[in-house]
Write an enzyme that holds these catalytic residues in place. Structure first.
Site, PDB file in Angstrom:
ATOM      1  CG  HIS A   1       5.790  -8.397  -2.008  1.00 32.67           C
ATOM      2  ND1 HIS A   1       5.931  -7.721  -3.106  1.00 32.67           N
ATOM      3  CD2 HIS A   1       5.048  -7.315  -1.122  1.00 32.67           C
ATOM      4  CE1 HIS A   1       5.023  -6.427  -3.123  1.00 32.67           C
ATOM      5  NE2 HIS A   1       4.498  -6.449  -1.880  1.00 32.67           N
TER       6      HIS A   1
ATOM      7  CG  HIS B   1      -0.259  -5.896   0.530  1.00 35.36           C
ATOM      8  ND1 HIS B   1       0.376  -4.924   1.241  1.00 35.36           N
ATOM      9  CD2 HIS B   1       0.766  -6.117  -0.368  1.00 35.36           C
ATOM     10  CE1 HIS B   1       1.525  -4.175   0.757  1.00 35.36           C
ATOM     11  NE2 HIS B   1       1.936  -4.915  -0.360  1.00 35.36           N
TER      12      HIS B   1
ATOM     13  CD  GLU C   1       2.011  -4.166  -4.125  1.00 36.71           C
ATOM     14  OE1 GLU C   1       2.299  -4.916  -3.188  1.00 36.71           O
ATOM     15  OE2 GLU C   1       2.648  -3.133  -4.507  1.00 36.71           O
TER      16      GLU C   1
HETATM   17 CO    CO Z   1       3.487  -4.545  -1.392  1.00 36.52          CO
END
Ligand code: CO
Length: 134
Positions: free
Chosen positions: A7, A79, A130
């Protein structure tokens, strides 16, 4: 090491407004809000077929996205999340290469119930990364 893009996360000042924009204006499928007190955020996911967009709103005192929203009051990209097969092996490989892992270096449980880690944005061209175990 890197797998698919899981994502792209956007920090937003008002989750209800952002959900309405994605659902009604952009016509996207949006999940129900999920509070993640351990991460200091409330999240929803927008399904866009080839990946997801994570919308993040601060939750509680000292949210890790509060300072970001002070600098970016209308919101912004926060992020990128990449999948890895083995998060501990990925962490050890990255640390050996000199990359900084945020927090105590141990994975936390992320929004999908899987272990996640964050890497210092200064080590990756100004982008917070991440990693999520797939
Ligand atoms: Co995230």
């Amino acid at each position: 090491m890197l797998g698919r893009l899981n994502h792209v996360a956007l920090a937003v000042p008002d989750l209800a407004v952002a959900v309405a924009a994605y659902r009604n204006t952009l016509g996207a499928e949006v999940t129900e809000p999920q509070a993640l007190p351990e991460h200091g955020v409330t999240v929803v996911f927008v399904n866009v077929g080839n990946t997801k967009i994570e919308l993040l709103e601060p939750l509680g005192e000292g949210s890790p996205i509060a300072a970001f929203l002070e600098k970016n009051p209308s919101g912004g990209m926060h992020h990128l999340c990449y999948e890895v097969d083995d998060i501990l092996a990925a962490r050890d490989q990255l640390k050996a290469a000199g990359a900084r892992v945020l927090g105590d270096g141990n994975p936390k449980t992320g929004a999908h119930g899987k272990p996640v880690l964050f890497l210092h944005p200064k080590d990756f061209f100004g982008t917070l990364i991440e990693l999520e175990q797939s």
